[in-house]
Design a protein around this motif. Structure first.
Motif, PDB file in Angstrom:
ATOM      1  N   TYR A  47       0.842  -1.203   0.000  1.00  0.00           N
ATOM      2  CA  TYR A  47       0.000   0.000   0.000  1.00  0.00           C
ATOM      3  C   TYR A  47       0.877   1.253   0.000  1.00  0.00           C
ATOM      4  O   TYR A  47       0.697   2.169  -0.819  1.00  0.00           O
ATOM      5  N   ASN A  48       1.835   1.308   0.918  1.00  0.00           N
ATOM      6  CA  ASN A  48       2.691   2.491   1.040  1.00  0.00           C
ATOM      7  C   ASN A  48       3.560   2.705  -0.199  1.00  0.00           C
ATOM      8  O   ASN A  48       3.804   3.843  -0.620  1.00  0.00           O
ATOM      9  N   ALA A  49       3.998   1.606  -0.793  1.00  0.00           N
ATOM     10  CA  ALA A  49       4.875   1.709  -1.963  1.00  0.00           C
ATOM     11  C   ALA A  49       4.132   2.197  -3.203  1.00  0.00           C
ATOM     12  O   ALA A  49       4.744   2.727  -4.142  1.00  0.00           O
ATOM     13  N   ASN A  50       2.824   2.011  -3.218  1.00  0.00           N
ATOM     14  CA  ASN A  50       2.029   2.358  -4.404  1.00  0.00           C
ATOM     15  C   ASN A  50       0.990   3.436  -4.118  1.00  0.00           C
ATOM     16  O   ASN A  50      -0.023   3.539  -4.805  1.00  0.00           O
ATOM     17  N   LYS A  51       1.268   4.251  -3.099  1.00  0.00           N
ATOM     18  CA  LYS A  51       0.294   5.244  -2.653  1.00  0.00           C
ATOM     19  C   LYS A  51      -0.138   6.192  -3.770  1.00  0.00           C
ATOM     20  O   LYS A  51      -1.327   6.522  -3.893  1.00  0.00           O
ATOM     21  N   ASP A  52       0.775   6.629  -4.607  1.00  0.00           N
ATOM     22  CA  ASP A  52       0.418   7.557  -5.683  1.00  0.00           C
ATOM     23  C   ASP A  52      -0.584   6.932  -6.644  1.00  0.00           C
ATOM     24  O   ASP A  52      -1.539   7.590  -7.083  1.00  0.00           O
ATOM     25  N   TYR A  53      -0.363   5.659  -6.973  1.00  0.00           N
ATOM     26  CA  TYR A  53      -1.307   4.983  -7.873  1.00  0.00           C
ATOM     27  C   TYR A  53      -2.636   4.726  -7.162  1.00  0.00           C
ATOM     28  O   TYR A  53      -3.706   4.898  -7.763  1.00  0.00           O
ATOM     29  N   ILE A  54      -2.588   4.324  -5.916  1.00  0.00           N
ATOM     30  CA  ILE A  54      -3.805   4.067  -5.147  1.00  0.00           C
ATOM     31  C   ILE A  54      -4.691   5.305  -5.106  1.00  0.00           C
ATOM     32  O   ILE A  54      -5.929   5.211  -5.161  1.00  0.00           O
ATOM     33  N   ASP A  55      -4.084   6.478  -5.069  1.00  0.00           N
ATOM     34  CA  ASP A  55      -4.845   7.728  -5.028  1.00  0.00           C
ATOM     35  C   ASP A  55      -5.652   7.967  -6.301  1.00  0.00           C
ATOM     36  O   ASP A  55      -6.556   8.808  -6.322  1.00  0.00           O
ATOM     37  N   THR A  56      -5.355   7.216  -7.374  1.00  0.00           N
ATOM     38  CA  THR A  56      -6.113   7.359  -8.616  1.00  0.00           C
ATOM     39  C   THR A  56      -7.302   6.407  -8.671  1.00  0.00           C
ATOM     40  O   THR A  56      -8.091   6.462  -9.622  1.00  0.00           O
ATOM     41  N   LEU A  57      -7.432   5.518  -7.667  1.00  0.00           N
ATOM     42  CA  LEU A  57      -8.500   4.522  -7.638  1.00  0.00           C
ATOM     43  C   LEU A  57      -9.593   4.948  -6.657  1.00  0.00           C
ATOM     44  O   LEU A  57      -9.304   5.480  -5.592  1.00  0.00           O
ATOM     45  N   ILE A  73     -15.606  -7.548   6.210  1.00  0.00           N
ATOM     46  CA  ILE A  73     -15.175  -6.281   6.798  1.00  0.00           C
ATOM     47  C   ILE A  73     -15.879  -5.159   6.040  1.00  0.00           C
ATOM     48  O   ILE A  73     -15.667  -4.990   4.834  1.00  0.00           O
ATOM     49  N   GLU A  74     -16.737  -4.424   6.719  1.00  0.00           N
ATOM     50  CA  GLU A  74     -17.509  -3.362   6.092  1.00  0.00           C
ATOM     51  C   GLU A  74     -16.774  -2.033   6.208  1.00  0.00           C
ATOM     52  O   GLU A  74     -16.013  -1.798   7.155  1.00  0.00           O
ATOM     53  N   ASN A  75     -17.008  -1.153   5.229  1.00  0.00           N
ATOM     54  CA  ASN A  75     -16.516   0.218   5.337  1.00  0.00           C
ATOM     55  C   ASN A  75     -17.407   1.136   4.519  1.00  0.00           C
ATOM     56  O   ASN A  75     -18.308   0.679   3.817  1.00  0.00           O
ATOM     57  N   SER A  76     -17.166   2.411   4.586  1.00  0.00           N
ATOM     58  CA  SER A  76     -18.027   3.393   3.914  1.00  0.00           C
ATOM     59  C   SER A  76     -17.860   3.372   2.403  1.00  0.00           C
ATOM     60  O   SER A  76     -18.739   3.826   1.668  1.00  0.00           O
ATOM     61  N   GLY A  77     -16.739   2.847   1.916  1.00  0.00           N
ATOM     62  CA  GLY A  77     -16.436   2.906   0.493  1.00  0.00           C
ATOM     63  C   GLY A  77     -15.672   4.156   0.099  1.00  0.00           C
ATOM     64  O   GLY A  77     -15.227   4.294  -1.039  1.00  0.00           O
ATOM     65  N   ARG A  78     -15.477   5.070   1.042  1.00  0.00           N
ATOM     66  CA  ARG A  78     -14.779   6.310   0.745  1.00  0.00           C
ATOM     67  C   ARG A  78     -13.265   6.108   0.724  1.00  0.00           C
ATOM     68  O   ARG A  78     -12.710   5.310   1.480  1.00  0.00           O
ATOM     69  N   LYS A  79     -12.586   6.866  -0.136  1.00  0.00           N
ATOM     70  CA  LYS A  79     -11.138   6.712  -0.306  1.00  0.00           C
ATOM     71  C   LYS A  79     -10.371   6.937   0.989  1.00  0.00           C
ATOM     72  O   LYS A  79      -9.356   6.290   1.242  1.00  0.00           O
ATOM     73  N   GLU A  80     -10.859   7.840   1.807  1.00  0.00           N
ATOM     74  CA  GLU A  80     -10.135   8.154   3.035  1.00  0.00           C
ATOM     75  C   GLU A  80     -10.118   6.992   4.029  1.00  0.00           C
ATOM     76  O   GLU A  80      -9.357   7.005   5.009  1.00  0.00           O
ATOM     77  N   TYR A  83      -6.867   3.025   3.840  1.00  0.00           N
ATOM     78  CA  TYR A  83      -5.729   2.569   4.646  1.00  0.00           C
ATOM     79  C   TYR A  83      -6.207   1.889   5.933  1.00  0.00           C
ATOM     80  O   TYR A  83      -5.692   0.829   6.312  1.00  0.00           O
ATOM     81  N   GLU A  84      -7.200   2.466   6.577  1.00  0.00           N
ATOM     82  CA  GLU A  84      -7.752   1.854   7.793  1.00  0.00           C
ATOM     83  C   GLU A  84      -8.321   0.476   7.482  1.00  0.00           C
ATOM     84  O   GLU A  84      -8.160  -0.466   8.267  1.00  0.00           O
ATOM     85  N   THR A  85      -8.955   0.344   6.328  1.00  0.00           N
ATOM     86  CA  THR A  85      -9.491  -0.954   5.919  1.00  0.00           C
ATOM     87  C   THR A  85      -8.365  -1.962   5.700  1.00  0.00           C
ATOM     88  O   THR A  85      -8.471  -3.134   6.082  1.00  0.00           O
ATOM     89  N   MET A  86      -7.264  -1.529   5.113  1.00  0.00           N
ATOM     90  CA  MET A  86      -6.108  -2.401   4.906  1.00  0.00           C
ATOM     91  C   MET A  86      -5.592  -2.938   6.233  1.00  0.00           C
ATOM     92  O   MET A  86      -5.264  -4.128   6.353  1.00  0.00           O
ATOM     93  N   ILE A  87      -5.530  -2.100   7.250  1.00  0.00           N
ATOM     94  CA  ILE A  87      -5.075  -2.527   8.576  1.00  0.00           C
ATOM     95  C   ILE A  87      -6.029  -3.576   9.147  1.00  0.00           C
ATOM     96  O   ILE A  87      -5.596  -4.616   9.677  1.00  0.00           O
ATOM     97  N   LYS A  88      -7.333  -3.345   9.029  1.00  0.00           N
ATOM     98  CA  LYS A  88      -8.326  -4.293   9.535  1.00  0.00           C
ATOM     99  C   LYS A  88      -8.215  -5.641   8.823  1.00  0.00           C
ATOM    100  O   LYS A  88      -8.366  -6.704   9.441  1.00  0.00           O
ATOM    101  N   ILE A  89      -7.961  -5.601   7.533  1.00  0.00           N
ATOM    102  CA  ILE A  89      -7.826  -6.833   6.755  1.00  0.00           C
ATOM    103  C   ILE A  89      -6.676  -7.677   7.297  1.00  0.00           C
ATOM    104  O   ILE A  89      -6.831  -8.887   7.544  1.00  0.00           O
ATOM    105  N   LYS A  90      -5.519  -7.076   7.493  1.00  0.00           N
ATOM    106  CA  LYS A  90      -4.344  -7.819   7.925  1.00  0.00           C
ATOM    107  C   LYS A  90      -4.472  -8.314   9.363  1.00  0.00           C
ATOM    108  O   LYS A  90      -3.903  -9.342   9.722  1.00  0.00           O
TER     109      LYS A  90
END
Length: 268
Positions: A47-57, A73-80, A83-90
């Motif tokens: 995630y951290n290595a590809n942050k610039d590309y992730i910001d386009t998704l 794992i539910e979330n709002s679907g919002r881009k912000e 990262y929090e969702t990634m932490i919950k996944i792991k």
């Protein structure tokens, strides 16, 4: 990072539940899938290595390898919240991944959609449709949480199906009393994933409103009328029984996935 735009990554991506469902729809019904740039983020370092590309998704899902317990794992679907969702996944599963993508429709909030629709197909036999209305989305029908309208169309009737006779195949319409119960559950869910009730309360009708004909017209043209023409191709690929589910974007049905639950060997 794995991407559908890299042909060498496709076989790896097909090993994941929801990602393979999305790829299936792109393969068999590309004209109805809104998905672009489908990408798997495999770790927090990734995630951290590809942050610039992730910001386009713009959109996300949670996934893991087939054969493991499906992650819920539910979330709002919002881009912000990515990262929090990634932490919950792991925290839940070391093999869990964050699936990111763009859609070629206007990206809406979860409460702004006309409908969530699941089309269940038994090739050569019939088509079943479960749907929920305004303010809801594909979550309710894909997870069998609730249903507002239900249809059953015999396979041999697909050729003569049109918007003028579509409602003849409706087998269920929710009562207003029962609808209000599902509305309350929907409101509670939206609040649980971070939405403020003040921003969505008016978007979910307090009296049941049937799904508009222009939505059903799009489902007819882009999916139902194409099923019969693809019968041989679907059967040859092992898709005898499957479902296509998702939600609307604007005035169009824009599902994300095509899946056959029988293909999953889930370990509890």
């Amino acid at each position: 990072m794995l991407s559908m735009n890299n042909k060498n990554d496709i076989d790896k991506m097909l090993k994941y539940y929801r990602t393979s469902d999305m790829l299936n729809l792109l393969i068999y019904f590309p004209e109805i899938s809104p998905i672009k740039n489908l990408t798997i983020i495999e770790s927090i370092d990734d995630y951290n290595a590809n942050k610039d590309y992730i910001d386009t998704l713009d959109s996300n899902r949670v996934d893991t390898l087939k054969g493991k317990k499906i992650l819920e794992i539910e979330n709002s679907g919002r881009k912000e919240d990515f990262y929090e969702t990634m932490i919950k996944i792991k925290e839940a599963d070391p093999d869990g991944v964050l699936v990111l993508f763009n859609v070629d429709t206007t990206n809406s909030n979860r409460y702004e959609r006309y409908a969530g629709i699941s089309v269940g197909v038994e090739v050569g036999t019939c088509v079943y449709i479960d749907a929920v209305s305004k303010g809801f989305d594909g979550r309710e029908v894909s997870k069998s949480i609730c249903c507002h309208e239900r249809y059953m169309i015999p396979w041999f009737k697909l050729r003569g199906l049109g918007i003028d006779n579509f409602k003849e195949y409706r087998t269920f319409l929710i009562s207003n009393e029962e609808y209000l119960r599902t509305r309350e559950e929907r409101v509670n869910f939206l609040k649980s994933v971070g939405y403020n009730e003040a921003e969505f309360e008016k978007e979910i009708p307090t009296t049941y409103e049937e799904i508009p004909d222009f939505i059903w017209q799009h489902v007819l043209e882009k999916l139902l009328k194409r099923l019969e023409k693809k019968e041989d191709e679907l059967l040859a690929s092992g898709f005898k029984t499957f479902a296509i589910s998702g939600h609307t974007e604007g005035k169009k049905y824009a599902p994300w996935q095509m899946f056959d639950k029988g293909r999953y060997d889930v370990k509890k």
